[in-house]
Scaffold this active site. Structure first.
Site, PDB file in Angstrom:
ATOM      1  N   THR A 124       0.897  -1.318   0.069  1.00 32.83           N
ATOM      2  CA  THR A 124      -0.011   0.480  -0.207  1.00 32.83           C
ATOM      3  C   THR A 124       0.861   1.121  -0.347  1.00 32.83           C
ATOM      4  OG1 THR A 124      -0.216  -0.171   2.247  1.00 32.83           O
ATOM      5  CG2 THR A 124      -1.760  -1.628   1.387  1.00 32.83           C
ATOM      6  N   LYS A 125       2.376   1.181   0.039  1.00 33.68           N
ATOM      7  CA  LYS A 125       2.915   2.194   0.238  1.00 33.68           C
ATOM      8  C   LYS A 125       3.500   3.341  -1.153  1.00 33.68           C
ATOM      9  CE  LYS A 125       2.892   2.125   4.906  1.00 33.68           C
ATOM     10  NZ  LYS A 125       2.267   0.304   5.188  1.00 33.68           N
ATOM     11  N   ASN A 126       3.626   4.048  -0.894  1.00 31.92           N
ATOM     12  CA  ASN A 126       4.582   4.784  -1.676  1.00 31.92           C
ATOM     13  C   ASN A 126       5.338   4.536  -2.942  1.00 31.92           C
ATOM     14  OD1 ASN A 126       3.530   6.236   0.020  1.00 31.92           O
ATOM     15  ND2 ASN A 126       3.727   8.528  -0.912  1.00 31.92           N
TER      16      ASN A 126
END
Ligand SMILES: Cc1ncc(COP(=O)(O)O)c(C=O)c1O
Length: 385
Positions: free
Chosen positions: A185-187
């Site tokens: 889910t991270k950048n």
């Protein structure tokens, strides 16, 4: 109504990254190796830190960082508005987590509350750049200097963010460490994975050997053509390395980071414009001048009294529109395990507790189409008006 489900988050992985993963698998060098070293080099260049140490999760990185700057029994101050990992890392390093409440506007740890919690045992502070908004680092640095504290920035949300011209994770400042997450889910993602950055050579040395069971040489230095199989163990460690399979994805993802974050910003700007007139919805506060937000998550607050439904009911209603949402975070001390450890109860962290009841994360990821954004806007507007 959408026919397909829109998740709250989804990674974008290029065909080049997939080919590079296949290359690692075919080559037989799956674990930490040249691609991991290359990813670390590129990551250090991007953040401007002297050292970038890859790990298999931000949780592992936080654990190594706390072990590098504290001794068992020391106190470490952090925020209740975070994922469990931040506090788990403190606990498993043998230190004592001390929570300090958040600022109701930024949702980041309130420096005044940090100052109130300092004792002779405090040795470090872990600010979390919530959602990708940089914490008030000027105030936190001042407190850290006055009390000789290390700063570990939990930067799980903050890749690409910057504070007054300095990239988060640039490592500048004494005993300063940042930890990033590459969860899907991270950048950017590597599947699971994380990176520690610092300019502190002593801490970097310790963290880098402790991530490989304390061995002074990684497998890639022992089993390669020119490697020597003997090694020393300086300090007992854990098995926290990243694999080349992960680094193959990570080094490719890094090329797209600025583009990804630009798209994230475009999406939240559309949300902000569309939701501005909705009574009962508090939108994320504008970003402080001179800072860059990395928009890992978009987290409006829902006022159930004005809207006539709770946050949980709102999340259920969004599902009826085939749209996923998420919840970051319940104030940490309200989980039974941490209530026991911290001795805190409901009422002790009033700001985080109230925010924890109102907050919701709407879909936000670079591959969202304009139609996806319109669907979210229509659903939220229909539900709230
Ligand atoms: C604030 C924060 N810290 C730490 C972590 C842990 O990251 P990881 O899943 O890479 O261990 C997360 C993960 O969601 C997080 O949101």
């Amino acid at each position: 109504m959408r026919t397909d489900f829109l998740p709250f988050s989804k990674p974008t992985i290029s065909e080049d990254a997939i080919a590079d993963v296949c290359d690692s698998i075919r080559s037989g060098w799956l674990a930490m190796g040249p691609k991991t070293v290359d990813f670390e080099k590129k990551f250090a260049e991007y953040t401007g830190a002297k050292f970038a140490i890859s790990v298999n999760s931000a949780t592992a990185g936080l654990h190594l960082a706390v072990m590098a700057v504290t001794q068992p029994g020391d106190e470490v101050i952090t925020t209740p508005m975070t994922f469990a990992s931040t506090v788990n890392a403190i606990i498993y390093a043998g230190a004592v987590p001390i929570l300090a409440d958040i600022d109701p506007v930024t949702l980041n740890i309130d420096p005044k509350k940090i100052a109130e919690k300092i004792t002779s045992k405090t040795k470090a502070v872990i600010p979390v750049h919530f959602a990708g908004r940089p914490c008030n680092m000027d105030a936190i640095e001042k407190i850290a200097q006055e009390h000789n504290l290390a700063i570990i920035e939990d930067s799980a949300h903050a890749l690409g963010a910057s504070y007054h011209g300095k990239k988060i994770g640039s490592g500048k400042g004494p005993r300063r460490i940042a930890v990033f997450s590459f969860h899907p889910t991270k950048n950017i993602t590597t599947g699971e994975g994380g990176m520690i950055t610092t300019d502190d050579e002593k801490a970097a040395d310790q963290m880098s050997v402790q991530r490989q069971n304390g061995m002074d040489k990684g497998a890639w230095n022992r089993f390669g053509a020119k490697g020597k199989s003997h090694y020393d163990i300086f300090i007992p460690g854990l098995k926290y390395q990243m694999m080349d399979i992960q680094a193959a994805i990570g080094r490719d993802q890094l090329k797209y980071l600025e583009k990804f974050n630009k798209r994230r910003t475009e999406i939240i700007e559309k949300y902000n414009t569309a939701f501005a007139g909705i009574d009962g919805l508090t939108l994320p506060a504008p970003i402080e001048k001179g800072c860059v937000h990395s928009w890992h998550i978009y987290t409006p607050l829902l006022d159930s009294k004005k809207l006539g439904f709770t946050r949980d009911e709102f999340m259920e209603k969004m599902k009826e529109y085939n749209i996923g949402t998420a919840y970051h975070y319940q104030a940490l001390h309200l989980f039974s395990g941490y209530a026991k450890i911290t001795g805190l109860k409901k009422g002790d962290m009033p700001v985080a507790e109230e925010i924890g009841e109102k907050i919701v994360s709407l879909p936000l990821f670079p591959a969202m189409t304009n139609e996806d954004i319109t669907d979210v806007i229509e659903a939220v507007t229909n539900i709230c008006k």
